[in-house]
Motif scaffolding. Structure first.
Motif, PDB file in Angstrom:
ATOM      1  N   ALA A 293    -123.067 134.364 162.573  1.00 30.22           N
ATOM      2  CA  ALA A 293    -122.991 133.434 161.516  1.00 30.22           C
ATOM      3  C   ALA A 293    -123.019 131.997 161.888  1.00 30.22           C
ATOM      4  CB  ALA A 293    -121.972 133.905 160.407  1.00 30.22           C
ATOM      5  N   GLU A 294    -123.658 131.070 161.397  1.00 30.46           N
ATOM      6  CA  GLU A 294    -123.813 129.710 161.398  1.00 30.46           C
ATOM      7  C   GLU A 294    -123.657 129.261 159.922  1.00 30.46           C
ATOM      8  OE1 GLU A 294    -123.818 127.553 164.283  1.00 30.46           O
ATOM      9  OE2 GLU A 294    -123.374 126.300 162.292  1.00 30.46           O
ATOM     10  N   ASP A 295    -122.424 128.315 160.066  1.00 29.39           N
ATOM     11  CA  ASP A 295    -122.372 127.493 158.476  1.00 29.39           C
ATOM     12  C   ASP A 295    -122.701 126.094 158.307  1.00 29.39           C
ATOM     13  OD1 ASP A 295    -120.719 125.580 159.958  1.00 29.39           O
ATOM     14  OD2 ASP A 295    -118.872 126.613 159.403  1.00 29.39           O
ATOM     15  N   LEU A 296    -123.798 125.933 159.157  1.00 34.37           N
ATOM     16  CA  LEU A 296    -124.420 124.297 159.253  1.00 34.37           C
ATOM     17  C   LEU A 296    -125.007 123.960 157.925  1.00 34.37           C
ATOM     18  CD1 LEU A 296    -126.418 123.494 162.414  1.00 34.37           C
ATOM     19  CD2 LEU A 296    -124.455 121.940 161.388  1.00 34.37           C
ATOM     20  N   ILE A 297    -125.637 125.020 157.317  1.00 38.77           N
ATOM     21  CA  ILE A 297    -126.444 124.933 156.026  1.00 38.77           C
ATOM     22  C   ILE A 297    -125.396 124.175 154.902  1.00 38.77           C
ATOM     23  CG2 ILE A 297    -125.552 127.114 154.907  1.00 38.77           C
ATOM     24  CD1 ILE A 297    -129.033 125.460 154.435  1.00 38.77           C
ATOM     25  N   ASP A 298    -124.237 124.358 155.106  1.00 35.87           N
ATOM     26  CA  ASP A 298    -122.994 123.554 154.197  1.00 35.87           C
ATOM     27  C   ASP A 298    -122.654 122.104 154.861  1.00 35.87           C
ATOM     28  OD1 ASP A 298    -121.720 123.327 151.778  1.00 35.87           O
ATOM     29  OD2 ASP A 298    -119.746 123.971 152.781  1.00 35.87           O
ATOM     30  N   SER A 299    -123.498 121.776 155.621  1.00 37.70           N
ATOM     31  CA  SER A 299    -123.236 120.074 156.289  1.00 37.70           C
ATOM     32  C   SER A 299    -124.406 119.260 155.667  1.00 37.70           C
ATOM     33  CB  SER A 299    -123.501 120.371 157.951  1.00 37.70           C
ATOM     34  OG  SER A 299    -122.678 121.208 158.055  1.00 37.70           O
ATOM     35  N   SER A 300    -124.294 117.932 155.949  1.00 40.92           N
ATOM     36  CA  SER A 300    -125.151 117.054 155.487  1.00 40.92           C
ATOM     37  C   SER A 300    -126.452 117.008 155.975  1.00 40.92           C
ATOM     38  CB  SER A 300    -124.731 115.675 155.790  1.00 40.92           C
ATOM     39  OG  SER A 300    -124.944 115.396 156.979  1.00 40.92           O
ATOM     40  N   LEU A 301    -126.640 117.884 157.223  1.00 39.49           N
ATOM     41  CA  LEU A 301    -127.869 118.081 158.114  1.00 39.49           C
ATOM     42  C   LEU A 301    -128.740 116.846 158.092  1.00 39.49           C
ATOM     43  CD1 LEU A 301    -128.914 121.362 156.566  1.00 39.49           C
ATOM     44  CD2 LEU A 301    -127.890 121.044 158.590  1.00 39.49           C
ATOM     45  N   GLU A 302    -127.974 115.678 157.760  1.00 38.61           N
ATOM     46  CA  GLU A 302    -128.943 114.414 158.254  1.00 38.61           C
ATOM     47  C   GLU A 302    -129.031 114.124 159.807  1.00 38.61           C
ATOM     48  OE1 GLU A 302    -130.438 112.992 156.057  1.00 38.61           O
ATOM     49  OE2 GLU A 302    -129.254 113.753 154.345  1.00 38.61           O
ATOM     50  N   LYS A 303    -128.281 114.508 160.518  1.00 34.72           N
ATOM     51  CA  LYS A 303    -128.206 114.388 161.902  1.00 34.72           C
ATOM     52  C   LYS A 303    -127.387 115.627 162.292  1.00 34.72           C
ATOM     53  CE  LYS A 303    -128.339 110.208 164.292  1.00 34.72           C
ATOM     54  NZ  LYS A 303    -127.443 108.851 164.742  1.00 34.72           N
ATOM     55  N   VAL A 304    -128.501 116.566 162.942  1.00 36.90           N
ATOM     56  CA  VAL A 304    -127.973 117.844 163.438  1.00 36.90           C
ATOM     57  C   VAL A 304    -127.735 117.580 165.031  1.00 36.90           C
ATOM     58  CG1 VAL A 304    -128.203 120.393 163.737  1.00 36.90           C
ATOM     59  CG2 VAL A 304    -128.361 119.233 161.684  1.00 36.90           C
ATOM     60  N   TRP A 309    -125.396 124.008 167.296  1.00 39.66           N
ATOM     61  CA  TRP A 309    -126.073 125.583 166.981  1.00 39.66           C
ATOM     62  C   TRP A 309    -125.439 126.453 167.976  1.00 39.66           C
ATOM     63  CZ3 TRP A 309    -128.906 126.309 163.121  1.00 39.66           C
ATOM     64  CH2 TRP A 309    -129.629 125.187 162.512  1.00 39.66           C
ATOM     65  N   ASP A 310    -124.147 126.892 167.552  1.00 38.40           N
ATOM     66  CA  ASP A 310    -123.274 128.149 168.584  1.00 38.40           C
ATOM     67  C   ASP A 310    -123.330 129.204 167.649  1.00 38.40           C
ATOM     68  OD1 ASP A 310    -121.280 127.401 166.514  1.00 38.40           O
ATOM     69  OD2 ASP A 310    -120.012 126.249 167.772  1.00 38.40           O
ATOM     70  N   PHE A 311    -123.779 129.304 166.679  1.00 35.81           N
ATOM     71  CA  PHE A 311    -123.732 130.674 165.840  1.00 35.81           C
ATOM     72  C   PHE A 311    -122.362 131.447 166.105  1.00 35.81           C
ATOM     73  CE2 PHE A 311    -128.333 129.720 165.063  1.00 35.81           C
ATOM     74  CZ  PHE A 311    -128.317 130.468 163.808  1.00 35.81           C
ATOM     75  N   ASN A 312    -121.171 130.710 165.972  1.00 39.84           N
ATOM     76  CA  ASN A 312    -120.046 131.617 166.317  1.00 39.84           C
ATOM     77  C   ASN A 312    -119.018 131.243 165.193  1.00 39.84           C
ATOM     78  OD1 ASN A 312    -118.979 129.064 166.376  1.00 39.84           O
ATOM     79  ND2 ASN A 312    -118.469 129.250 168.548  1.00 39.84           N
ATOM     80  N   ASP A 313    -119.417 130.802 164.202  1.00 40.34           N
ATOM     81  CA  ASP A 313    -118.695 130.501 163.006  1.00 40.34           C
ATOM     82  C   ASP A 313    -117.882 131.670 162.334  1.00 40.34           C
ATOM     83  OD1 ASP A 313    -119.160 127.744 163.191  1.00 40.34           O
ATOM     84  OD2 ASP A 313    -120.985 127.712 162.036  1.00 40.34           O
ATOM     85  N   ALA A 314    -118.610 132.905 162.505  1.00 39.33           N
ATOM     86  CA  ALA A 314    -117.984 134.107 162.234  1.00 39.33           C
ATOM     87  C   ALA A 314    -118.676 134.986 163.077  1.00 39.33           C
ATOM     88  CB  ALA A 314    -118.363 134.634 160.667  1.00 39.33           C
ATOM     89  N   ASN A 385    -127.075 148.716 155.722  1.00 41.82           N
ATOM     90  CA  ASN A 385    -127.595 147.475 156.735  1.00 41.82           C
ATOM     91  C   ASN A 385    -126.620 146.145 156.693  1.00 41.82           C
ATOM     92  OD1 ASN A 385    -129.092 145.228 158.016  1.00 41.82           O
ATOM     93  ND2 ASN A 385    -131.005 146.269 157.406  1.00 41.82           N
ATOM     94  N   ALA A 386    -126.339 145.727 157.899  1.00 45.01           N
ATOM     95  CA  ALA A 386    -125.277 144.669 157.926  1.00 45.01           C
ATOM     96  C   ALA A 386    -125.871 143.449 157.294  1.00 45.01           C
ATOM     97  CB  ALA A 386    -125.072 144.374 159.530  1.00 45.01           C
ATOM     98  N   ILE A 387    -127.087 143.317 156.910  1.00 41.60           N
ATOM     99  CA  ILE A 387    -127.501 142.263 156.236  1.00 41.60           C
ATOM    100  C   ILE A 387    -126.882 141.924 154.812  1.00 41.60           C
ATOM    101  CG2 ILE A 387    -129.572 143.194 155.192  1.00 41.60           C
ATOM    102  CD1 ILE A 387    -131.088 140.415 156.176  1.00 41.60           C
ATOM    103  N   ASN A 388    -126.437 142.897 154.397  1.00 43.98           N
ATOM    104  CA  ASN A 388    -125.908 143.263 153.107  1.00 43.98           C
ATOM    105  C   ASN A 388    -124.427 142.960 153.041  1.00 43.98           C
ATOM    106  OD1 ASN A 388    -128.493 143.666 151.695  1.00 43.98           O
ATOM    107  ND2 ASN A 388    -128.442 145.681 152.487  1.00 43.98           N
ATOM    108  N   ILE A 389    -123.804 142.793 154.128  1.00 42.61           N
ATOM    109  CA  ILE A 389    -122.483 142.199 154.230  1.00 42.61           C
ATOM    110  C   ILE A 389    -122.388 140.843 153.848  1.00 42.61           C
ATOM    111  CG2 ILE A 389    -120.246 142.350 155.364  1.00 42.61           C
ATOM    112  CD1 ILE A 389    -121.359 145.320 154.504  1.00 42.61           C
ATOM    113  N   PRO A 390    -122.008 140.328 152.657  1.00 44.44           N
ATOM    114  CA  PRO A 390    -122.103 138.909 152.347  1.00 44.44           C
ATOM    115  C   PRO A 390    -121.021 138.099 153.143  1.00 44.44           C
ATOM    116  CG  PRO A 390    -121.050 140.044 150.541  1.00 44.44           C
ATOM    117  CD  PRO A 390    -121.233 141.057 151.507  1.00 44.44           C
ATOM    118  N   VAL A 391    -121.766 137.161 153.732  1.00 44.18           N
ATOM    119  CA  VAL A 391    -120.933 135.940 154.433  1.00 44.18           C
ATOM    120  C   VAL A 391    -121.215 134.501 153.556  1.00 44.18           C
ATOM    121  CG1 VAL A 391    -120.784 134.760 156.644  1.00 44.18           C
ATOM    122  CG2 VAL A 391    -121.684 137.048 156.406  1.00 44.18           C
TER     123      VAL A 391
END
Ligand code: CA
Ligand code: CA
Length: 466
Positions: A293-304, A309-314, A385-391
């Motif tokens: 899981a990657e939590d970037l969506i909750d960042s400003s995203l002005e400059k990424v 992009w490490d996809f290790n936030d969970a 399906n693991a997609i339905n485990i909410p993050v």
């Protein structure tokens, strides 16, 4: 919906030849998509489903055999290796080095582990190999000597003092015919029964139980003790037992100040947790889906920054299991490589590890904590399906994995290594970009370069397989 809007936007831009400034992405989703496209070097293929597929949940009958029914403590070792990683027996040398540590470390403080499903293996019964400092015999108020472990009738786990079956009086009884799994590919043409690897050990498997505490029942004084245990990582003991966890118990009788105490039960603990030692191992279920899981969506995203992009936030595994008429998602949390409040199935990941939200765990982060045991918990669910485990990030934004759109989570094969902190996922998984743009190869995570950017766990249950 999102996609349609974006297409309309692009069409409008083409028609009116507006400047870059005007076509710059507006919504958070659009900004995310743009940054993601920069990561993968193109657009997301409309068929990419991010690896999420329905599972066939495990089912057991009343004897603990796969298919149908309820199992209690899962005593039937003849099936274990078909669905869970079974730890190998400890060698005599390993048992000795562990015993010696417990006999030479007094009043130690250990660690906590948090597992619903776990193995227990016998290491040592106090009194079998005592030392001068650590006789494992106790003088009661009546003047007689008692071997502590002889008074520890049952080994228990959890605050409900659940009996760990076959662990009695300081011993764990031998279990023959344990299934350790199947022989590998070379034997693939043979009947499955011929491929099963079997062995024996003083071992049991606890299911839907707790490692919050360990204890013993003393029938002589009709007393349960849940306050005389300690959990010690093998890393503290010796290289030969690194990546393992050991529970030591210190014997104490009913003190003479307590109601109903007899003089022959009035025994005080001596601070050495060597009266009964067992190894505990997390129950890692096979054929689980691993979610990045990657939590970037909750960042400003002005400059990424690409290293975001490490996809290790969970990082967690999901395996669905029927227990009677209830279905559970068995979740094994491995890493929490972010500093935001992040929940998996409603549980905050840093909190599950016993750390604060700002602490990155098991990602080799600067100022983070590494080498923590995974956390195993169960949640009742209707999903398969693991997609339905909410993050969720900050309890509000649910991470999405929509087919054909830039994703915030993905599923990979159980055992796939996750990125170290601030290491870009495409740096080690070189087929990822191709997968995202062409939906092929779906097993992109099997192609690995730059191993040094991947986090490596030293948990011993993996070691013996390699
Ligand atoms: Ca002791
Ligand atoms: Ca991270």
């Amino acid at each position: 919906m999102k996609k349609l809007f974006l297409m309309g936007f692009v069409a409008l831009g083409l028609a009116s030849c507006v400047s870059d400034k005007e076509v710059a992405p507006q919504t958070q989703d659009q900004k995310y998509e743009k940054a993601f496209e920069a990561l993968v070097g193109g657009q997301v293929n409309p068929n990419v489903n991010w690896g999420f597929n329905d599972q066939t949940p495990l089912q057991f009958d009343a004897d603990g055999k796969l298919i149908g029914g309820v199992r209690g403590s899962d005593d039937n070792g003849t099936e274990w290796g078909k669905y869970v990683e079974v730890p190998e027996p400890l060698t005599d040398a390993q048992k000795e080095v562990v015993r010696d540590w417990f006999q030479t470390h007094r009043y130690v403080e250990g660690v906590a582990v948090n597992w619903s499903d776990f193995f227990v293996q016998q290491v040592y019964k106090g009194g079998d190999h005592p030392t001068a400092d650590c006789p494992e015999k106790y003088e009661a108020e009546d003047g007689n000597l008692y071997t502590g472990s002889n008074q520890m009738d049952k080994l228990t786990c959890g605050t409900n003092s659940e009996h760990i079956n076959n662990f009695n009086n300081g011993y764990g009884s031998n279990k023959p015919n344990i299934c350790y799994g199947y022989r590998p590919a070379a034997y693939e043409n043979e009947d499955l029964n011929n491929r099963v690897v079997r062995g024996e050990d003083n071992i049991n498997f606890k299911v839907n139980a707790s490692t919050e505490c360990f204890g013993y029942y003393n029938s002589a004084s009709s007393q349960q003790r849940n306050d005389k245990f300690v959990i010690i990582p093998g890393d503290w003991i010796d290289e030969s037992v690194a990546g393992m966890w050991f529970v030591g118990l210190d014997f104490e009788g009913k003190l003479k100040t307590e109601a109903g105490a007899n003089l022959n039960q009035a025994i005080t603990a001596d601070g050495y947790y060597s009266d009964w030692i067992v190894r505990i191992t997390p129950g890692l279920y096979k054929d689980a889906d691993r979610v990045f899981a990657e939590d970037l969506i909750d960042s400003s995203l002005e400059k990424v920054d690409v290293s975001d992009w490490d996809f290790n936030d969970a990082v967690f595994d999901v395996r669905f299991v029927w227990e009677g008429s209830d279905k559970y998602a068995l979740i094994t949390l491995w890493a929490a490589g972010g500093t935001k409040d992040l929940t998996v199935a409603g549980k905050e990941v840093h909190e599950l590890f016993g750390k604060s939200t700002g602490t990155m765990i098991n990602t080799n982060a600067n100022g983070g904590v590494d080498g923590l045991a995974p956390v195993i918990f169960r949640v009742k669910t209707d999903a398969t399906n693991a997609i339905n485990i909410p993050v969720k990030v900050n309890r509000t934004i649910e991470l999405e994995a929509i087919t054909g759109e830039a994703t915030q989570k993905m599923a990979v094969a159980y055992g796939t290594k996750w990125m170290k902190e601030r290491k870009i996922i495409t740096g080690s998984y070189t087929e990822f970009q191709k997968y995202v743009r062409t939906d092929n190869p779906k097993d992109w995570y099997k192609t690995v370069t730059n191993e040094g950017d991947l986090y490596t766990s030293n948990i011993s249950v993996w070691k013996y397989k390699n």
